[in-house]
Enzyme design. Structure first.
Site, PDB file in Angstrom:
ATOM      1  CB  SER A 265      -0.918  -0.006   1.225  1.00 14.09           C
ATOM      2  OG  SER A 265      -0.184   0.420   2.352  1.00 14.09           O
ATOM      3  CE  LYS A 266      -1.470   6.123  -3.802  1.00 19.38           C
ATOM      4  NZ  LYS A 266      -1.986   7.394  -4.296  1.00 19.38           N
ATOM      5  NE  ARG A 267      -2.166   3.000   5.318  1.00 16.15           N
ATOM      6  CZ  ARG A 267      -3.099   2.847   4.397  1.00 16.15           C
ATOM      7  NH1 ARG A 267      -3.495   3.874   3.701  1.00 16.15           N
ATOM      8  NH2 ARG A 267      -3.635   1.671   4.142  1.00 16.15           N
TER       9      ARG A 267
END
Ligand code: GLU
Length: 512
Positions: A265-267
Site C-alpha cells: 500500500s501507499k503507507r
C-alpha cells in the site's frame, strides 16, 4: 485490416502515483509499442473531493523520468480529447440522461439521512451488505417509485439528485479477461452504483467507459482492484449500444508486500524502509512527504526493467532488458495471475547491473558533483578512474564519491582493529623494502608493476606477500577493506603511495 491497438493509463490526481500504478503505465506502454499502437494518458479527475494539487504534475514528471511517454495525453496533442475528465463534463450528463431514457438508469433524490436510515434498517434486518440495489430501490425516493409529475417538479426546481444505474435482478454478466479468463458475475450481487453525482460530475464508472469509448480504447489494462467494477462496465457498454466495440480487459495481478502478506500500500514505504513512489513527493497542502526511487539513486532504466518483471516474465531466464527489448519480448499472455511480491533486493540488484554498465565518463560527473559539495575539485581524469574502480562495488551513484574518497584524501588515522591484528614487524619490513624499491623504480607505475615490486619486496624479506597484504592496505588507505589495491596504487601514483606508507610507518607502532 485489423484495428489499431489503443490503450490508456488513467490515473486519478489524488496523491503521488504508487509504484504499482507505474507498473500499470509501463505494461500499457509496452503493449502499445509491441502492437504498433497508441499509448494514451488520461487524467481521471472527476472526484473533486479527492483532488490533490500538484498530483498531476507529479504523475507527469514521474513518467517522464522513466521514459514512459504517451502518444496522446493532456500534455501533448491528440484528436480524441479532452484528456482530463473534468473538461468533458457535459458529455457525461448527456450519456447518463440517455441511459435514463432507455430505462437503464434513474434519478434518485434520497438525502444522506435517508440513505443512512436505509443502511440501518438493513443492518438491523441482518443484511450482510446493505446496499442500494434492485430490491431496496423500491423503498427509496427515486424516479422508479415517485410519480412522474413529482420527478419532473423536483428536477425543475433544482432538488439535488444523483443518477443511478438500474441493475437488472436476474442476469449473468460474463466477461473474458485476457489474464484471468472467464469472469461470471450474477447481477443480484451488484448494487445500483451512482453514475452522476449531485455536483453534476460523473463517477469513475460512467466517465471511464464513456472516455474509453470516445477515445477508441481497444484494451483496458489496469490493476486487479478494478476487476469487481468490470461487470458494471460491461453492462454500461451494452446499455449505451457500444457492446460491439467494447475494449478487451486485462486485470494485472496485485503487487504484494515483500512477505507476501497483503497488498503493497501507499503507507508501506515508511514501514518497510524503501520507497513505494517513483520520485519524491511533497503534498502542497499539508507538507506531508514521501521518498521516491529517483532521489534514492535508482536509475530509470533499472527501475523500468525491475518493474517489468513484477508480474511478467519473458519465458526464459534472461533478466536484463533495455526498453526496446522489453517491447519486443512483451506479451499479455506472459503476465501471471497471482500477486507478485515486491522484492527491494531485486530492485537493488538491477540498479547494480545498470550502474556497472554505465560509461565511466558519465559516472564521473556524479563523483565530481558530489565531491564539489564536500569542497573537493576533482579532475575529470581522476573521477573517471574512480568510477571505473568503484562502479562494481556500489548500488547507487551517490555511493561512488564516498567510495572514492580514499583516492583524494590520505588517511590521517588507521583502523585500530585491523592494526592490532595485522600491523607487525613483517609488515613493517616489507613496507620499508617496498618504498625503497619504489624510490628507485623508473618504469611505468601501473597495477601490474606495483604488484610485481611488492612481491619482490616481500620475497627479499622472505615473507609471504599474502600475510602482509592487509597491513599494506591499512598503510595506504587507513582501512582493512576496499577496492582493488593495486589499481588504487596505480591511480594514486608512485609518489603518493610512498608518502602514505612513510606516514603510516611513522604513525603506527609495532604490536608484534
Ligand atoms: N482512475 C482509475 C485509477 O485511478 C483508473 C482505473 C482504470 O484504469 O480503469 O486507477
Amino acid at each position: 485490416m485489423t484495428q489499431e491497438v489503443r490503450v490508456r493509463f488513467a490515473p486519478s490526481p489524488t496523491g503521488p502515483l504508487h509504484i504499482g500504478g507505474v507498473r500499470t503505465a509501463l505494461y500499457n506502454y509496452l503493449f502499445a509499442h509491441k502492437m504498433g499502437g497508441k499509448f494514451i494518458i488520461r487524467i481521471e479527475d472527476t472526484d473533486q473531493s479527492r483532488f490533490v494539487p500538484g498530483a498531476e504534475d507529479y504523475i507527469r514528471e514521474s513518467l517522464d523520468w522513466l521514459g514512459i511517454q504517451a502518444d496522446e495525453s493532456p500534455w501533448t496533442s491528440g484528436e480524441v480529447g479532452p484528456y482530463r475528465q473534468s473538461e468533458r463534463k457535459a458529455d457525461y450528463m448527456q450519456y447518463a440522461v440517455e441511459l435514463v431514457e432507455k430505462g437503464h438508469a434513474y434519478y434518485a433524490f434520497d438525502t444522506p439521512e435517508e440513505l443512512e436510515a436505509m443502511r440501518e434498517r438493513l443492518t438491523a434486518a441482518r443484511v450482510v451488505q446493505p446496499q442500494y440495489n434492485n430490491i431496496t430501490r423500491t423503498q427509496m425516493k427515486n424516479s422508479l417509485t415517485l410519480p412522474a409529475g413529482e420527478v419532473q417538479r423536483r428536477l425543475e426546481s433544482g432538488d439535488p439528485y444523483v443518477i443511478r444505474v438500474k441493475i437488472p435482478r436476474q442476469e449473468e454478466v460474463r466477461l473474458k479477461d485476457l489474464i484471468r479468463g472467464w469472469v461470471v458475475v450474477h447481477t443480484s450481487t451488484l448494487d445500483d452504483k451512482v453514475l452522476m453525482k449531485s455536483d453534476g460530475m460523473p463517477t469513475y464508472h460512467l466517465a471511464n467507459i464513456v472516455d474509453d469509448h470516445l477515445m477508441g480504447i481497444t484494451h483496458v489494462i489496469r490493476g486487479e482492484e478494478w476487476l469487481p467494477s468490470a461487470p458494471l462496465h460491461v453492462l454500461l457498454y451494452k446499455y449505451l449500444g457500444w457492446k460491439d466495440s467494447m475494449p478487451e480487459f486485462a486485470h494485472l495481478p496485485l503487487l504484494l508486500k515483500p512477505d507476501g502478506n497483503g497488498k503493497l500500500s501507499k503507507r508501506d514505504g515508511d514501514k518497510l524502509g524503501f520507497p513505494v513512489f517513483p520520485i519524491d513527493w511533497e503534498n502542497q497542502k499539508d507538507g506531508a512527504s514521501a521518498p521516491g526511487f529517483r532521489e534514492q539513486g535508482y536509475l530509470p532504466d533499472a527501475l523500468l526493467n525491475f518493474l517489468a518483471f513484477l508480474g511478467w516474465n519473458p519465458g526464459d531466464d534472461r533478466e536484463l532488458f533495455t526498453k526496446d527489448e522489453l517491447i519486443e519480448a512483451f506479451s499479455l499472455e506472459r503476465i501471471g495471475k497471482s500477486g507478485t511480491k515486491f522484492d527491494i533486493e531485486k530492485a537493488k540488484w538491477y540498479n547494480e547491473q545498470y550502474l556497472k554498465n554505465m560509461d565511466n565518463e558519465v559516472l564521473a560527473e556524479f563523483i565530481i558533483a558530489d565531491a564539489a559539495k564536500d569542497g573537493f575539485e576533482l579532475s575529470k581524469e581522476l573521477a573517471t578512474a574512480a568510477a571505473a574502480l568503484n562502479k562494481e562495488r556500489v548500488t547507487f551513484p551517490q555511493e561512488l564519491w564516498p567510495a572514492s574518497k580514499l583516492l583524494v584524501i590520505a588517511p590521517q588515522s588507521f583502523d585500530e582493529k585491523i592494526a592490532s591484528k595485522r600491523w607487525n614487524q613483517d609488515a613493517i619490513k616489507v613496507l620499508n623494502q617496498y618504498i625503497s624499491r619504489l624510490g628507485d623504480f623508473e618504469a611505468g607505475f601501473n597495477p601490474e608493476s606495483a604488484k610485481e615490486e611488492l612481491a619482490a619486496a616481500a620475497e627479499a624479506e622472505e615473507i609471504k606477500m599474502g600475510k602482509v597484504m592487509q597491513a599494506v592496505r591499512l598503510a595506504v588507505t587507513g582501512s582493512g577493506a576496499g577496492p582493488d589495491l593495486m589499481r588504487v596504487f596505480s591511480i594514486l601514483g608512485k609518489d603518493e603511495v610512498i608518502k602514505r606508507i612513510e606516514f603510516a610507518l611513522s604513525e603506527l607502532t609495532s604490536i608484534d
